[in-house]
Design a protein around this motif. Structure first.
Motif, PDB file in Angstrom:
ATOM      1  N   LYS A  65       0.814  -1.223   0.000  1.00 18.89           N
ATOM      2  CA  LYS A  65       0.000   0.000   0.000  1.00 18.89           C
ATOM      3  C   LYS A  65       0.845   1.271   0.000  1.00 18.89           C
ATOM      4  CE  LYS A  65      -3.765  -2.210   2.590  1.00 18.89           C
ATOM      5  NZ  LYS A  65      -4.589  -2.150   3.828  1.00 18.89           N
ATOM      6  N   TYR A  66       2.157   1.125   0.065  1.00 18.00           N
ATOM      7  CA  TYR A  66       3.028   2.293   0.188  1.00 18.00           C
ATOM      8  C   TYR A  66       3.212   2.982  -1.162  1.00 18.00           C
ATOM      9  CZ  TYR A  66       7.333   4.990   0.795  1.00 18.00           C
ATOM     10  OH  TYR A  66       8.268   5.988   0.821  1.00 18.00           O
ATOM     11  N   ASP A  67       3.002   4.287  -1.161  1.00 18.21           N
ATOM     12  CA  ASP A  67       3.227   5.121  -2.331  1.00 18.21           C
ATOM     13  C   ASP A  67       4.001   6.356  -1.863  1.00 18.21           C
ATOM     14  OD1 ASP A  67       3.256   6.698  -4.563  1.00 18.21           O
ATOM     15  OD2 ASP A  67       1.096   6.694  -4.904  1.00 18.21           O
ATOM     16  N   PRO A  68       5.284   6.471  -2.227  1.00 17.88           N
ATOM     17  CA  PRO A  68       6.088   7.601  -1.734  1.00 17.88           C
ATOM     18  C   PRO A  68       5.582   8.960  -2.182  1.00 17.88           C
ATOM     19  CG  PRO A  68       7.240   6.417  -3.478  1.00 17.88           C
ATOM     20  CD  PRO A  68       6.042   5.593  -3.114  1.00 17.88           C
ATOM     21  N   PHE A  69       4.742   8.991  -3.224  1.00 18.67           N
ATOM     22  CA  PHE A  69       4.216  10.261  -3.721  1.00 18.67           C
ATOM     23  C   PHE A  69       2.838  10.587  -3.141  1.00 18.67           C
ATOM     24  CE2 PHE A  69       6.980   8.498  -7.080  1.00 18.67           C
ATOM     25  CZ  PHE A  69       7.932   9.496  -7.110  1.00 18.67           C
ATOM     26  N   ASP A  70       2.325   9.729  -2.275  1.00 18.36           N
ATOM     27  CA  ASP A  70       1.017   9.946  -1.661  1.00 18.36           C
ATOM     28  C   ASP A  70       1.148   9.782  -0.143  1.00 18.36           C
ATOM     29  OD1 ASP A  70      -1.593  10.186  -0.926  1.00 18.36           O
ATOM     30  OD2 ASP A  70      -2.337   8.458  -2.060  1.00 18.36           O
ATOM     31  N   PRO A  71       1.332  10.881   0.597  1.00 19.04           N
ATOM     32  CA  PRO A  71       1.519  10.770   2.050  1.00 19.04           C
ATOM     33  C   PRO A  71       0.317  10.191   2.785  1.00 19.04           C
ATOM     34  CG  PRO A  71       1.196  13.064   1.387  1.00 19.04           C
ATOM     35  CD  PRO A  71       1.355  12.272   0.136  1.00 19.04           C
ATOM     36  N   PHE A  72      -0.849  10.202   2.145  1.00 13.65           N
ATOM     37  CA  PHE A  72      -2.042   9.666   2.807  1.00 13.65           C
ATOM     38  C   PHE A  72      -2.008   8.140   2.909  1.00 13.65           C
ATOM     39  CE2 PHE A  72      -3.480  13.763   1.058  1.00 13.65           C
ATOM     40  CZ  PHE A  72      -3.967  14.362   2.216  1.00 13.65           C
ATOM     41  N   THR A  73      -1.069   7.503   2.185  1.00 12.89           N
ATOM     42  CA  THR A  73      -0.969   6.043   2.266  1.00 12.89           C
ATOM     43  C   THR A  73      -0.114   5.588   3.444  1.00 12.89           C
ATOM     44  OG1 THR A  73       0.992   5.966   0.827  1.00 12.89           O
ATOM     45  CG2 THR A  73      -1.171   5.898  -0.243  1.00 12.89           C
ATOM     46  N   MET A 111       6.801  22.987  10.455  1.00 18.97           N
ATOM     47  CA  MET A 111       7.514  22.460   9.302  1.00 18.97           C
ATOM     48  C   MET A 111       7.164  20.983   9.147  1.00 18.97           C
ATOM     49  SD  MET A 111      11.611  22.540   8.611  1.00 18.97           S
ATOM     50  CE  MET A 111      12.313  21.918   7.086  1.00 18.97           C
ATOM     51  N   PRO A 112       6.507  20.591   8.050  1.00 21.30           N
ATOM     52  CA  PRO A 112       6.162  19.177   7.861  1.00 21.30           C
ATOM     53  C   PRO A 112       7.414  18.335   7.631  1.00 21.30           C
ATOM     54  CG  PRO A 112       5.655  20.427   5.881  1.00 21.30           C
ATOM     55  CD  PRO A 112       6.065  21.429   6.923  1.00 21.30           C
ATOM     56  N   VAL A 113       7.422  17.143   8.196  1.00 20.39           N
ATOM     57  CA  VAL A 113       8.573  16.255   8.067  1.00 20.39           C
ATOM     58  C   VAL A 113       8.080  14.821   7.890  1.00 20.39           C
ATOM     59  CG1 VAL A 113      10.127  17.706   9.426  1.00 20.39           C
ATOM     60  CG2 VAL A 113       8.760  15.937  10.558  1.00 20.39           C
ATOM     61  N   LEU A 114       8.978  13.973   7.452  1.00 21.17           N
ATOM     62  CA  LEU A 114       8.765  12.534   7.461  1.00 21.17           C
ATOM     63  C   LEU A 114       9.607  11.948   8.583  1.00 21.17           C
ATOM     64  CD1 LEU A 114       8.811  11.425   3.695  1.00 21.17           C
ATOM     65  CD2 LEU A 114       6.852  11.521   5.240  1.00 21.17           C
ATOM     66  N   MET A 115       8.951  11.304   9.521  1.00 17.00           N
ATOM     67  CA  MET A 115       9.643  10.625  10.603  1.00 17.00           C
ATOM     68  C   MET A 115       9.990   9.221  10.126  1.00 17.00           C
ATOM     69  SD  MET A 115       6.694  11.814  13.256  1.00 17.00           S
ATOM     70  CE  MET A 115       7.234  10.742  14.592  1.00 17.00           C
ATOM     71  N   LYS A 116      11.268   8.894  10.131  1.00 19.69           N
ATOM     72  CA  LYS A 116      11.715   7.577   9.672  1.00 19.69           C
ATOM     73  C   LYS A 116      12.418   6.848  10.810  1.00 19.69           C
ATOM     74  CE  LYS A 116      12.042   8.416   4.707  1.00 19.69           C
ATOM     75  NZ  LYS A 116      12.879   8.274   3.498  1.00 19.69           N
ATOM     76  N   GLY A 117      11.888   5.687  11.126  1.00 20.55           N
ATOM     77  CA  GLY A 117      12.479   4.889  12.180  1.00 20.55           C
ATOM     78  C   GLY A 117      13.388   3.815  11.617  1.00 20.55           C
ATOM     79  N   ILE A 118      14.595   3.701  12.167  1.00 17.08           N
ATOM     80  CA  ILE A 118      15.563   2.708  11.729  1.00 17.08           C
ATOM     81  C   ILE A 118      16.340   2.228  12.952  1.00 17.08           C
ATOM     82  CG2 ILE A 118      17.397   4.383  11.246  1.00 17.08           C
ATOM     83  CD1 ILE A 118      18.083   2.674   8.749  1.00 17.08           C
ATOM     84  N   ARG A 119      16.820   1.011  12.903  1.00 17.67           N
ATOM     85  CA  ARG A 119      17.521   0.468  14.068  1.00 17.67           C
ATOM     86  C   ARG A 119      18.853   1.175  14.294  1.00 17.67           C
ATOM     87  NH1 ARG A 119      17.792  -5.989  14.131  1.00 17.67           N
ATOM     88  NH2 ARG A 119      18.580  -5.659  12.003  1.00 17.67           N
ATOM     89  N   PRO A 120      19.126   1.607  15.521  1.00 18.95           N
ATOM     90  CA  PRO A 120      20.434   2.195  15.820  1.00 18.95           C
ATOM     91  C   PRO A 120      21.547   1.174  15.599  1.00 18.95           C
ATOM     92  CG  PRO A 120      18.848   2.676  17.561  1.00 18.95           C
ATOM     93  CD  PRO A 120      18.211   1.657  16.672  1.00 18.95           C
ATOM     94  N   GLY A 121      22.625   1.627  15.002  1.00 19.52           N
ATOM     95  CA  GLY A 121      23.764   0.747  14.793  1.00 19.52           C
ATOM     96  C   GLY A 121      23.679  -0.136  13.568  1.00 19.52           C
ATOM     97  N   GLN A 122      22.669   0.049  12.711  1.00 20.64           N
ATOM     98  CA  GLN A 122      22.565  -0.769  11.502  1.00 20.64           C
ATOM     99  C   GLN A 122      23.793  -0.533  10.610  1.00 20.64           C
ATOM    100  OE1 GLN A 122      22.041   0.597   8.192  1.00 20.64           O
ATOM    101  NE2 GLN A 122      22.364   2.636   9.072  1.00 20.64           N
ATOM    102  N   LYS A 123      24.108  -1.517   9.763  1.00 21.09           N
ATOM    103  CA  LYS A 123      25.319  -1.456   8.945  1.00 21.09           C
ATOM    104  C   LYS A 123      25.045  -1.408   7.441  1.00 21.09           C
ATOM    105  CE  LYS A 123      27.921  -1.870  12.609  1.00 21.09           C
ATOM    106  NZ  LYS A 123      28.740  -0.723  13.095  1.00 21.09           N
ATOM    107  N   LEU A 124      23.794  -1.496   7.041  1.00 20.68           N
ATOM    108  CA  LEU A 124      23.501  -1.542   5.610  1.00 20.68           C
ATOM    109  C   LEU A 124      23.660  -0.184   4.938  1.00 20.68           C
ATOM    110  CD1 LEU A 124      20.402  -3.919   5.219  1.00 20.68           C
ATOM    111  CD2 LEU A 124      22.817  -4.401   4.852  1.00 20.68           C
ATOM    112  N   LEU A 125      23.296   0.873   5.619  1.00 23.67           N
ATOM    113  CA  LEU A 125      23.337   2.212   5.052  1.00 23.67           C
ATOM    114  C   LEU A 125      24.422   3.046   5.718  1.00 23.67           C
ATOM    115  CD1 LEU A 125      19.489   2.980   4.857  1.00 23.67           C
ATOM    116  CD2 LEU A 125      20.947   1.913   3.127  1.00 23.67           C
ATOM    117  N   GLU A 126      24.807   4.117   5.038  1.00 23.40           N
ATOM    118  CA  GLU A 126      25.841   5.006   5.561  1.00 23.40           C
ATOM    119  C   GLU A 126      25.327   5.921   6.679  1.00 23.40           C
ATOM    120  OE1 GLU A 126      29.153   5.474   4.726  1.00 23.40           O
ATOM    121  OE2 GLU A 126      29.035   3.610   3.596  1.00 23.40           O
ATOM    122  N   LEU A 127      24.052   5.895   6.933  1.00 25.83           N
ATOM    123  CA  LEU A 127      23.491   6.757   7.979  1.00 25.83           C
ATOM    124  C   LEU A 127      24.189   6.510   9.320  1.00 25.83           C
ATOM    125  CD1 LEU A 127      19.699   6.361   7.131  1.00 25.83           C
ATOM    126  CD2 LEU A 127      21.001   8.486   6.968  1.00 25.83           C
TER     127      LEU A 127
END
Length: 391
Positions: A65-73, A111-127
């Motif tokens: 159901k996820y659509d990155p261009f439709d925040p209502f989803t 200011m509208p934002v997207l809250m993104k939750g990710i596991r602390p210490g993950q190794k897949l991304l450079e974040l």
């Protein structure tokens, strides 16, 4: 053939400054075409590599159901982690991300934002998600943001800002969060308008226990069909980026096409005038036994030799420039990532052999064609009239 080449070279030298002006202008077009194409290829490689490292890894599974261009989803596009990925989740090869709409209030403004939750210490991304590890004696909700986001919101490290969101039951909640870190990235899709929070805290805050919006997989995890989830590979996820870079390539090609047309126009005019002023010479060649096709070949080679000399001249000053920029890069002005495309602070041009060889062949073929066009008139000449200069 050697005699013909010697004659061609003698005629070019005899033209003096006119020849070298044509060669110089054509060499600029030659160097410019290679450099601009190498710049775009280098940008393409860097943008793709940065996007994969910061956002995609080995691909993503999206909630159906996820659509990155439709925040209502976003409210409905959450599901529990598929059981078949339980082992990969434990080993860190699958990283779930929960996405929720929210609002922050920096300096009294919303200011509208997207809250993104990710596991602390993950190794897949450079974040730098290790910054999300909250000390046991702290009750703060840590968050990390990109440098562009920090600039837009006027936030710095350790600032406290109010965050408001709506949980799974539709109830609005609000709480202060602490900016635990500000990271610098050239990928705007993980920076602009986004706040990264610990996954478990965001799940608790939004009443979505063990749920996620998308799953990021490592390259070692094989693609497999999952009910309720759609897999997106790297090629599909970078499609928009590649199309953007392709459109910019078309726009930039206009500049070196103009230079190339100017050089080719100069060669065309030179060949046309040369044939007009050398009518007696052409008639003499034919009278001495050369066929008209051989004379056409002579003048075509003269024009084509301009391209060969231009390639040699372009290599003299172009190769040092190419090496310098390939090693040191080209600095980009600050704020270029605000355009929505991944742009590093330096772009390193890429000069694959295919690009150089292809450009050389293209310049030679086009120059030969432009040189042949006026030479076709020689076929219609009458040798006797040409010797008398009556054509």
């Amino acid at each position: 053939m050697m005699k013909l080449l010697k004659l061609v070279f003698r005629n070019l030298i005899g033209n003096g400054l006119k020849t070298w002006l044509n060669v110089f202008v054509l060499s600029i077009a030659f160097v410019l075409i290679i450099f601009m194409q190498a710049l775009l290829q280098g940008w393409d490689r860097q943008a793709m590599a940065d996007t994969v490292k910061w956002e995609i890894a080995g691909g993503q599974y999206w909630n159906a159901k996820y659509d990155p261009f439709d925040p209502f989803t976003l409210d409905s596009a959450v599901s529990e982690l598929p059981k078949q990925f339980a082992r990969q989740y434990e080993t860190g090869q699958i990283e779930p991300v929960l996405i929720v709409s929210g609002t922050i209030y920096p300096s009294g403004r919303s200011m509208p934002v997207l809250m993104k939750g990710i596991r602390p210490g993950q190794k897949l991304l450079e974040l730098p998600t290790t910054l999300l590890m909250n000390p046991t004696d702290s009750t703060d909700i840590p968050a990390i943001i990109g440098s562009n986001m920090a600039h837009q919101a006027g936030l710095t490290e350790n600032d406290i800002v109010t965050l408001r969101w709506r949980d799974a039951n539709g109830t609005f909640e609000a709480q202060d969060i602490r900016i635990a870190g500000v990271f610098k990235t050239f990928v705007p899709t993980v920076d602009a308008g986004q706040i990264w929070l610990p996954l478990d805290l965001l799940q608790k805050m939004t009443l979505n226990p063990d749920k996620a919006t998308l799953l990021i997989k490592s390259k070692e995890v094989n693609e497999a069909p999952v009910a309720g989830w759609n897999f997106k590979d790297v090629k599909e996820l970078t499609k928009t980026l590649r199309e953007t870079l392709r459109s910019k390539a078309v726009g930039q090609s206009i500049f070196y096409v103009i230079f190339l047309l100017l050089a080719l126009l100069a060669i065309f005019d030179t060949q046309t005038l040369s044939i007009f002023y050398r009518q007696r010479e052409i008639g003499t060649f034919v009278a001495l036994g050369m066929t008209k096709k051989e004379v056409v070949r002579l003048f075509t080679l003269e024009g084509t030799m301009n391209a060969i000399l231009a390639i040699v001249l372009g290599a003299v000053y172009g190769i040092p420039l190419f090496i310098y920029f390939a090693v040191n890069g080209i600095p980009m002005p600050s704020g270029t990532s605000d355009f929505g495309v991944a742009i590093s602070d330096k772009i390193y041009p890429a000069f694959p052999p295919k690009l150089i060889v292809g450009t050389i062949l293209f310049i030679i073929l086009v120059t030969a064609w432009v040189s042949y066009l006026p030479a076709r008139k020689i076929v219609k000449m009458n040798p006797a009239d040409a010797i008398r200069g009556k054509i």
